[in-house]
Design a protein around this motif. Sequence first.
Motif, PDB file in Angstrom:
ATOM      1  N   GLU A 263       0.805  -1.222   0.000  1.00 49.30           N
ATOM      2  CA  GLU A 263       0.000   0.000   0.000  1.00 49.30           C
ATOM      3  C   GLU A 263       0.841   1.275   0.000  1.00 49.30           C
ATOM      4  O   GLU A 263       0.311   2.358  -0.246  1.00 49.30           O
ATOM      5  CB  GLU A 263      -0.931   0.009   1.222  1.00 49.30           C
ATOM      6  CG  GLU A 263      -1.825  -1.217   1.344  1.00 49.30           C
ATOM      7  CD  GLU A 263      -2.786  -1.347   0.175  1.00 49.30           C
ATOM      8  OE1 GLU A 263      -3.124  -0.307  -0.423  1.00 49.30           O
ATOM      9  OE2 GLU A 263      -3.184  -2.484  -0.138  1.00 49.30           O
ATOM     10  N   ARG A 264       2.128   1.137   0.272  1.00 50.42           N
ATOM     11  CA  ARG A 264       3.005   2.307   0.397  1.00 50.42           C
ATOM     12  C   ARG A 264       2.434   3.289   1.414  1.00 50.42           C
ATOM     13  O   ARG A 264       2.317   4.496   1.174  1.00 50.42           O
ATOM     14  CB  ARG A 264       3.198   2.999  -0.955  1.00 50.42           C
ATOM     15  CG  ARG A 264       4.146   2.281  -1.936  1.00 50.42           C
ATOM     16  CD  ARG A 264       5.429   1.849  -1.263  1.00 50.42           C
ATOM     17  NE  ARG A 264       6.513   1.559  -2.171  1.00 50.42           N
ATOM     18  CZ  ARG A 264       6.972   0.335  -2.453  1.00 50.42           C
ATOM     19  NH1 ARG A 264       6.406  -0.723  -1.903  1.00 50.42           N
ATOM     20  NH2 ARG A 264       7.998   0.155  -3.254  1.00 50.42           N
ATOM     21  N   GLU A 265       2.076   2.740   2.578  1.00 54.92           N
ATOM     22  CA  GLU A 265       1.623   3.558   3.684  1.00 54.92           C
ATOM     23  C   GLU A 265       1.986   2.860   4.987  1.00 54.92           C
ATOM     24  O   GLU A 265       2.142   1.634   5.025  1.00 54.92           O
ATOM     25  CB  GLU A 265       0.119   3.809   3.612  1.00 54.92           C
ATOM     26  CG  GLU A 265      -0.733   2.557   3.681  1.00 54.92           C
ATOM     27  CD  GLU A 265      -2.216   2.852   3.542  1.00 54.92           C
ATOM     28  OE1 GLU A 265      -2.552   3.868   2.911  1.00 54.92           O
ATOM     29  OE2 GLU A 265      -3.023   2.060   4.064  1.00 54.92           O
ATOM     30  N   VAL A 266       2.159   3.647   6.038  1.00 52.59           N
ATOM     31  CA  VAL A 266       2.530   3.106   7.331  1.00 52.59           C
ATOM     32  C   VAL A 266       1.620   3.717   8.389  1.00 52.59           C
ATOM     33  O   VAL A 266       1.298   4.908   8.337  1.00 52.59           O
ATOM     34  CB  VAL A 266       4.018   3.400   7.658  1.00 52.59           C
ATOM     35  CG1 VAL A 266       4.307   4.887   7.661  1.00 52.59           C
ATOM     36  CG2 VAL A 266       4.414   2.780   8.997  1.00 52.59           C
ATOM     37  N   GLN A 267       1.183   2.891   9.325  1.00 50.78           N
ATOM     38  CA  GLN A 267       0.325   3.371  10.402  1.00 50.78           C
ATOM     39  C   GLN A 267       1.072   3.261  11.718  1.00 50.78           C
ATOM     40  O   GLN A 267       1.297   2.163  12.233  1.00 50.78           O
ATOM     41  CB  GLN A 267      -0.976   2.574  10.470  1.00 50.78           C
ATOM     42  CG  GLN A 267      -1.948   3.129  11.511  1.00 50.78           C
ATOM     43  CD  GLN A 267      -3.370   2.698  11.240  1.00 50.78           C
ATOM     44  OE1 GLN A 267      -3.632   1.982  10.281  1.00 50.78           O
ATOM     45  NE2 GLN A 267      -4.301   3.137  12.085  1.00 50.78           N
ATOM     46  N   PRO A 268       1.484   4.399  12.287  1.00 51.91           N
ATOM     47  CA  PRO A 268       2.174   4.366  13.583  1.00 51.91           C
ATOM     48  C   PRO A 268       1.275   3.756  14.652  1.00 51.91           C
ATOM     49  O   PRO A 268       0.048   3.799  14.558  1.00 51.91           O
ATOM     50  CB  PRO A 268       2.472   5.846  13.861  1.00 51.91           C
ATOM     51  CG  PRO A 268       2.429   6.507  12.514  1.00 51.91           C
ATOM     52  CD  PRO A 268       1.397   5.756  11.739  1.00 51.91           C
ATOM     53  N   ILE A 269       1.882   3.193  15.668  1.00 47.86           N
ATOM     54  CA  ILE A 269       1.139   2.587  16.776  1.00 47.86           C
ATOM     55  C   ILE A 269       0.269   3.654  17.428  1.00 47.86           C
ATOM     56  O   ILE A 269       0.738   4.735  17.791  1.00 47.86           O
ATOM     57  CB  ILE A 269       2.108   1.979  17.808  1.00 47.86           C
ATOM     58  CG1 ILE A 269       2.935   0.867  17.149  1.00 47.86           C
ATOM     59  CG2 ILE A 269       1.359   1.457  19.010  1.00 47.86           C
ATOM     60  CD1 ILE A 269       4.083   0.377  18.012  1.00 47.86           C
ATOM     61  N   GLY A 270      -1.020   3.357  17.539  1.00 45.21           N
ATOM     62  CA  GLY A 270      -1.946   4.283  18.175  1.00 45.21           C
ATOM     63  C   GLY A 270      -2.462   5.382  17.275  1.00 45.21           C
ATOM     64  O   GLY A 270      -3.311   6.174  17.694  1.00 45.21           O
ATOM     65  N   ALA A 271      -2.018   5.462  16.028  1.00 44.08           N
ATOM     66  CA  ALA A 271      -2.490   6.508  15.116  1.00 44.08           C
ATOM     67  C   ALA A 271      -3.854   6.136  14.558  1.00 44.08           C
ATOM     68  O   ALA A 271      -4.181   4.960  14.381  1.00 44.08           O
ATOM     69  CB  ALA A 271      -1.496   6.709  13.980  1.00 44.08           C
ATOM     70  N   GLU A 272      -4.679   7.147  14.259  1.00 40.24           N
ATOM     71  CA  GLU A 272      -6.023   6.897  13.762  1.00 40.24           C
ATOM     72  C   GLU A 272      -6.015   6.469  12.302  1.00 40.24           C
ATOM     73  O   GLU A 272      -6.900   5.738  11.865  1.00 40.24           O
ATOM     74  CB  GLU A 272      -6.886   8.158  13.925  1.00 40.24           C
ATOM     75  CG  GLU A 272      -7.134   8.545  15.377  1.00 40.24           C
ATOM     76  CD  GLU A 272      -8.042   9.749  15.489  1.00 40.24           C
ATOM     77  OE1 GLU A 272      -8.421  10.309  14.423  1.00 40.24           O
ATOM     78  OE2 GLU A 272      -8.363  10.141  16.627  1.00 40.24           O
TER      79      GLU A 272
END
Length: 443
Positions: A263-272
């Motif tokens: 997806e070429r995206e990253v979701q930090p821990i706890g991010a919405e």
Amino acid sequence: MTPPPSVLFAEDDDALRLATTQALELAGFTVQAFERADALLASISGAFDGVVVSDIRMPGMDGMELLTAVKSIDRGIPLILVTGHGDVPLAVKALKDGAFDFLSKPFAIDHLTASVARALEHRRLQVENRRLRAAAEANDATDPLIGTSIAMARLRASLRQLAAADVDVLIEGETGVGKEVVAAQIHRFSRRAGRPLIAVNCAAWVDTSFEVDLFGHASDAVAHHRSARRGMIAASSGGTLLLDEIDSLPLGMQARLLRVIEEREVQPIGAERPEPVNLKVIATSKTDLAEAAQAGAFRTDLYHRLAATRLRVPPLRERGDDVRLLFDVFIDEARELFGRPDFEVPADQLAALQLHDWPGNVRELRNRAFAAVLQNGADEPGAAPATSDLRLRVALYEAALIKEALQQCGGRVHEAIRRLGLPRKTFYDKANRLGIEIDAFRR
């Protein structure tokens, strides 16, 4: 500060010169106008990265003579000629002689601006290609991939192709062949070279702290960390993300990385919500990922996503005379480091080089060269301990303690780190510098 002119324009008709200059400036070009061609020529050097526009019929030097003179300075400088109706055959000859384009009077100004724009883009690409070739030639002089074997020639050629294409790469090879060096070279020759290369040591995965380092976290999402933290994946956006020893990652972490790569995206821990990242992903593996995927030790979908572009780094036993070449380089390095410029390698050691299979590859060969210099110095009767000898003794003592801890812990790195009381990064830095093969203790 006034920007350098992108267009040099020669026209002896005052009214036409003024009108054309104003029209080009309104189109966004920086113009320097001249009444005579010889005055224009005097302002050109090989560093000029713009376009020349000139009338053909002028007093003194005409446009055809200017074309010849400009090409003698730099054949790549585009020159657009403006001609009268009767000069069209002459302009056609000029095209054969290297002119970029010609326009017949009276011409529409949008035709001229379009021609200038094409010429500037042509010149920009040409200057960029020259810069890249010069950089490549300069890099060749400091290429860390030492070797003249066919295997290394093929590796360098493949490396350049993969660097030019902005695609993800899986680098495979045995322990110690230099996969990290190859990855760094791919980044070095790519269009992302001016952006960061972030290396993630997947073998260092121990607990959730690795996940935090990799993905980052939102504010108050992690205990004892109130401020948000940017992870290594996000930090590599615009550049290259190196997933070193990806075969060491647990399956759960592989699943999270698959989403990042697809997806070429990253979701930090706890991010919405996730954030987009612009990455070139390079992964290295010391094991056959296809076999690992079949055995269920590596995610099949992640393997196929990474294996679209594969690069194999040859082991030292396939590189023939490179063994002696590399050994000489490492011996010179050890001579300088340990203050033994007069050291000569015993003949029996040189003869034994080609008889060994080098399971530890280049890293093992380097360790052998350093040991040859160091042991020779230690065995000399009455040799006074120099400063370099002290560094050696400290290094050997550190290596012995780390190896002892790994041996006692069965290769379990997190236990060895706790036993030694070292930060994780410090442990891996020391193990790499001292040439300690952690996998050997796991076996």
